[in-house]
Design a protein around this motif. Structure first.
Motif, short mmCIF file in Angstrom:
data_model
loop_
_atom_site.label_atom_id
_atom_site.label_comp_id
_atom_site.label_asym_id
_atom_site.label_seq_id
_atom_site.Cartn_x
_atom_site.Cartn_y
_atom_site.Cartn_z
N ILE A 19 0.85 -1.21 0.00
CA ILE A 19 0.00 0.00 0.00
C ILE A 19 0.88 1.25 0.00
N ILE A 20 1.90 1.26 0.86
CA ILE A 20 2.81 2.41 0.96
C ILE A 20 3.51 2.65 -0.37
N VAL A 21 3.99 1.57 -1.00
CA VAL A 21 4.72 1.69 -2.27
C VAL A 21 3.83 2.28 -3.36
N ILE A 22 2.56 1.83 -3.41
CA ILE A 22 1.65 2.31 -4.45
C ILE A 22 1.44 3.83 -4.34
N TYR A 23 1.18 4.31 -3.11
CA TYR A 23 0.92 5.74 -2.95
C TYR A 23 2.19 6.59 -3.09
N VAL A 24 3.32 6.06 -2.64
CA VAL A 24 4.58 6.81 -2.81
C VAL A 24 4.93 6.93 -4.29
N ILE A 25 4.67 5.87 -5.05
CA ILE A 25 4.89 5.94 -6.50
C ILE A 25 4.02 7.04 -7.11
N LEU A 26 2.78 7.15 -6.61
CA LEU A 26 1.89 8.22 -7.09
C LEU A 26 2.52 9.59 -6.81
N GLY A 27 3.10 9.76 -5.61
CA GLY A 27 3.77 11.01 -5.28
C GLY A 27 4.95 11.28 -6.19
N PHE A 28 5.73 10.23 -6.49
CA PHE A 28 6.86 10.38 -7.40
C PHE A 28 6.39 10.79 -8.79
N LEU A 29 5.28 10.19 -9.25
CA LEU A 29 4.77 10.51 -10.59
C LEU A 29 4.37 11.98 -10.69
N VAL A 30 3.68 12.48 -9.65
CA VAL A 30 3.27 13.89 -9.66
C VAL A 30 4.50 14.79 -9.71
N THR A 31 5.51 14.46 -8.88
CA THR A 31 6.74 15.26 -8.86
C THR A 31 7.46 15.19 -10.19
N TRP A 32 7.51 14.00 -10.77
CA TRP A 32 8.23 13.81 -12.03
C TRP A 32 7.52 14.50 -13.20
N ILE A 33 6.19 14.41 -13.23
CA ILE A 33 5.43 15.00 -14.34
C ILE A 33 5.55 16.52 -14.34
N PHE A 34 5.38 17.12 -13.16
CA PHE A 34 5.37 18.58 -13.09
C PHE A 34 6.75 19.17 -12.83
N GLY A 35 7.65 18.35 -12.25
CA GLY A 35 8.97 18.86 -11.88
C GLY A 35 8.97 19.34 -10.45
N ALA A 36 9.99 18.95 -9.70
CA ALA A 36 10.05 19.29 -8.27
C ALA A 36 10.00 20.79 -8.05
N GLY A 37 10.72 21.54 -8.87
CA GLY A 37 10.75 22.99 -8.70
C GLY A 37 9.51 23.65 -9.25
N ALA A 38 8.95 23.08 -10.33
CA ALA A 38 7.80 23.71 -10.97
C ALA A 38 6.58 23.73 -10.05
N LEU A 39 6.46 22.71 -9.17
CA LEU A 39 5.30 22.67 -8.29
C LEU A 39 5.22 23.91 -7.41
N ASN A 40 6.36 24.33 -6.88
CA ASN A 40 6.36 25.52 -6.04
C ASN A 40 6.00 26.77 -6.84
N ILE A 90 -0.49 -10.58 -3.35
CA ILE A 90 -0.66 -9.59 -2.28
C ILE A 90 -0.51 -8.18 -2.84
N LEU A 91 0.44 -7.99 -3.75
CA LEU A 91 0.63 -6.68 -4.37
C LEU A 91 -0.63 -6.25 -5.12
N PHE A 92 -1.24 -7.20 -5.84
CA PHE A 92 -2.47 -6.86 -6.57
C PHE A 92 -3.63 -6.60 -5.62
N MET A 93 -3.64 -7.28 -4.45
CA MET A 93 -4.68 -6.99 -3.45
C MET A 93 -4.57 -5.56 -2.95
N ALA A 94 -3.34 -5.10 -2.73
CA ALA A 94 -3.12 -3.73 -2.29
C ALA A 94 -3.58 -2.74 -3.36
N LEU A 95 -3.28 -3.06 -4.62
CA LEU A 95 -3.70 -2.19 -5.71
C LEU A 95 -5.22 -2.18 -5.83
N ALA A 96 -5.86 -3.35 -5.58
CA ALA A 96 -7.32 -3.43 -5.62
C ALA A 96 -7.93 -2.54 -4.54
#
Length: 681
Positions: free
Chosen positions: A264-285, A336-342
């Motif tokens: 569960i933690i990995v799935i949501y942290v990956i989501l955070g990484f994607l947002v940072t990567w798509i917009f750029g760490a500096g661009a968000l600010n 188990i990984l797919f259960m967390a994603l579900a």
């Protein structure tokens, strides 16, 4: 002889006035070459003693942030992230009530760029920043970096430019970390020593660290709130029972539950990484301070709030859940990984608005804040699954599912709706539209939390609520807390400071009645003249020079020009500590006409009013630029606060001391009385 003496005295007077033009930051620039087409543009600053310059990352609502911009970027080069900074300091500012971030002594700004146009000869950069001591100065500096031909790797050369000092090219590509003697240190490049390594180490400032911790804890609490929603809470006993029954041993069940939680933690942290990567760490600010993105965030939060209140459900396609759920039957770690994603997909209608709100709030911090936010959220979400798997007996202590879960969801909806108006307020403040002034903002919050109180007391029901025959003691207590908070905000409509929520509504000055209803020093029956408003302490103030001048002529009073800034901390200190004094306030309220000119007003001038300054050569494109140029060209200084007493013809009333700045009550009173006395002669 008299003529020569007059010219000499005039020259001395001009020289003395001109000496007030302060420039406490000395800049030098250089270029580091990292690869064939990648360079680092380096700005080195040396600050005079006791002066401090504000960082890019000093929080909104405080002093002006440093801005790095480029004039010829399009089609020529791309920025790699946001500019990095050398070591900064942090201190609490009790005027703006923020932890401001600033440089002292020296500063270094590093911007990495990738050149896309091989014919590019130069890069034109502009730094806008605020530097303060007893006074504050808003500065704009232009630099030109000469880019070598990117197809040739040559020895370092020294390029000269009238607007840059020590512009150099360094071809050393050794990594910064391998050369750094310590964090925060940098070597000043010697233009005469072409073999010297150029090393600059960007460091994390303490305010950023504190901001990340705040994001983590807010996200952590939000994760627990998400647990108490109808989409997630019922899944706790179901999921834990699955692990305990399907596992051959208790140890295996615990292990699988822990793997499930980590997934569960990995799935949501990956989501955070994607947002940072798509917009750029500096661009968000940068986006967080943009008017249109603040409006977009407002709309998003209203949508999320409407979903929680029962207007509709935000759901991912059912086909996604079905496909992922079928993969969960495989068993083993992959299952188990797919259960967390579900879980993430099925619960999205409840967790989605919370996650979206967290990502919006994290975007206002910039950097890796979205990753930290998702880490805190997912950790709180995953912990119960792991703990209840380790101690299944705890399941008996869980409350039963029921209508209270939807109540939690509705409460979260009200909170998101209230938060949405903070982003709309940010946009209104930047544009200075005065559509969402303090009274309107507080009225909206009073309505939102008052309605929430009625909801908790059972007087209002929403679409997904269960029939309510009575309310629990816990719900009653929560309703009383919300009602108390609502009543607490009401005096804010009459000027109460509301320190508990001071970071959310606009300031007292940004309101219909800056001194509160009935608190003005002007009679309540008196109609303000055109262009006037009530400023600090209820003093009538004009923010347009021509209108203030015209009014002064009609009432036959002297004028005090107040060169100030929205982000000028020493201006606020003068207003709070000196203007409020019993000896000063009556003078400012009754004996002069106050004209406040904001040098950091970012509203664009009409095209026909824009021009190039004859004094500085700068482009005058905003209202703030216009008043800055007026101050520099007329009074030969660039500091704020700056006060000038004149008659209606613009003549100074204090020949011995035409202008005054950050001083105490006694000196300020004497200066005012001298000028007013001279006006009456």
């Amino acid at each position: 002889m008299k003529k020569i003496l007059f010219i000499f005295i005039s020259f001395l007077a001009f020289a003395n006035a001109n000496s007030q033009m302060l420039d406490p930051v000395k800049w030098s620039t250089k270029i580091e070459k990292k690869s064939e087409n990648t360079f680092v543009l380096v700005f080195d600053a040396v600050l005079e003693k006791d002066w401090h310059m504000y960082s890019q990352f000093t929080p909104d609502g405080g002093p002006l942030q440093l801005e790095v911009s480029f004039k010829n970027q399009k089609g020529n080069f791309n920025l790699v992230g946001k500019a990095k900074e050398s070591k900064t300091k942090t201190a609490y500012n009790d005027i703006f009530e923020v932890n401001e971030t600033f440089f002292e002594g020296k500063a270094q700004i590093r911007q990495e760029v990738t050149v896309t146009n091989p014919k590019l000869g130069t890069i034109d950069a502009v730094l806008n920043y605020q530097v303060c001591k007893e006074v504050c100065i808003n500065q704009e500096k232009k630099f030109t970096f000469t880019i070598p031909a990117i197809t040739v790797v040559a020895a370092p050369t020294v390029e000269s430019n009238p607007e840059t000092v020590g512009t150099t090219v360094a071809t050393d590509t050794t990594t910064v970390d391998s050369l750094a003697p310590s964090l925060g240190e940098s070597n000043v490049y010697d233009a005469n020593d072409r073999t010297k390594e150029v090393v600059a180490i960007p460091t994390e400032d303490t305010t950023t660290a504190r901001g990340l911790w705040s994001i983590f804890f807010i996200a952590f609490l939000s994760g627990f709130a998400a647990l108490l929603t109808p989409c997630v809470f019922p899944m706790i006993p179901m999921t834990v029972s699955f692990f305990t029954k399907q596992s051959k041993t208790r140890a295996a069940g615990i292990r699988n539950a822990i793997i499930y939680g980590i997934a569960i933690i990995v799935i949501y942290v990956i989501l955070g990484f994607l947002v940072t990567w798509i917009f750029g760490a500096g661009a968000l600010n940068a986006l967080s301070t943009n008017v249109w993105f603040n409006i977009l965030f407002f709309v998003l939060l209203v949508v999320f709030a409407s979903s929680f209140l029962g207007a509709f459900e935000i759901m991912l396609p059912n086909s996604w859940a079905n496909k992922v759920d079928s993969q969960a039957d495989r068993g083993g770690i992959l299952g188990i990984l797919f259960m967390a994603l579900a879980l993430a997909i099925v619960s999205f209608s409840c967790t989605g608005p919370i996650v979206g709100t967290l990502l919006v709030e994290a975007a206002s911090k910039g950097g890796i804040a979205p990753v930290i936010g998702m880490l805190g959220f997912s950790l709180a979400l995953a912990l119960p699954f792991m703990l209840f798997a380790m101690f299944p007996g705890w399941l008996n202590s869980l409350p039963k599912s029921g209508g209270w879960l939807n109540t939690v969801k509705v409460v979260l909806g009200f909170l998101e709706l209230a938060l949405a108006f903070k982003f709309l307020s940010n946009a209104d403040l930047v544009l200075q539209l005065h559509l969402l002034e303090r009274e309107v903002f507080l009225a909206i919050w009073i309505a939102i939390f008052g309605t929430l109180a009625f909801y908790l007391f059972g007087k209002i029901t929403l679409p997904h609520d269960s029939p309510l025959t009575h309310i629990s003691v816990g719900r009653l207590m929560m309703g009383l807390v919300v009602l108390t908070f609502t009543v607490y905000m009401i005096p804010g409509l009459w000027g109460a400071p509301l320190k508990l929520i001071s970071a959310f509504p606009p300031t007292l000055e940004y309101s219909e009645s800056p001194k509160g209803l009935g608190g003005s020093t002007i009679a309540s029956t008196e109609v303000l003249p055109e262009g006037a408003k009530l400023g600090p302490h209820g003093i009538m103030v004009f923010e347009d020079y021509e209108k203030g001048l015209a009014y002064a002529k009609t009432v036959n009073k002297p004028i005090m020009i107040d060169f100030t800034g929205y982000a000028c901390v020493n201006c606020r200190k003068m207003e709070n500590n000196v203007w409020s004094d019993d000896k000063i306030l009556p003078i400012l309220s009754k004996e002069i006409v106050l004209i406040s000119l904001y040098v950091d007003d970012k509203r664009a001038l009409p095209k026909e009013e824009q021009f190039v300054s004859k004094t500085t050569g700068s482009e005058i494109a905003t209202v703030g630029d216009k008043w800055t140029d007026f101050m520099i060209s007329t009074y030969k200084t660039n500091t704020q606060p700056l006060y000038v007493l004149t008659d209606s013809e613009g003549n100074s009333l204090n020949s011995a001391k035409p202008t005054i700045s950050y001083v105490g009550v006694a000196e300020y009173e004497n200066w005012l009385k001298t000028g007013i006395s001279n006006y009456k002669k």
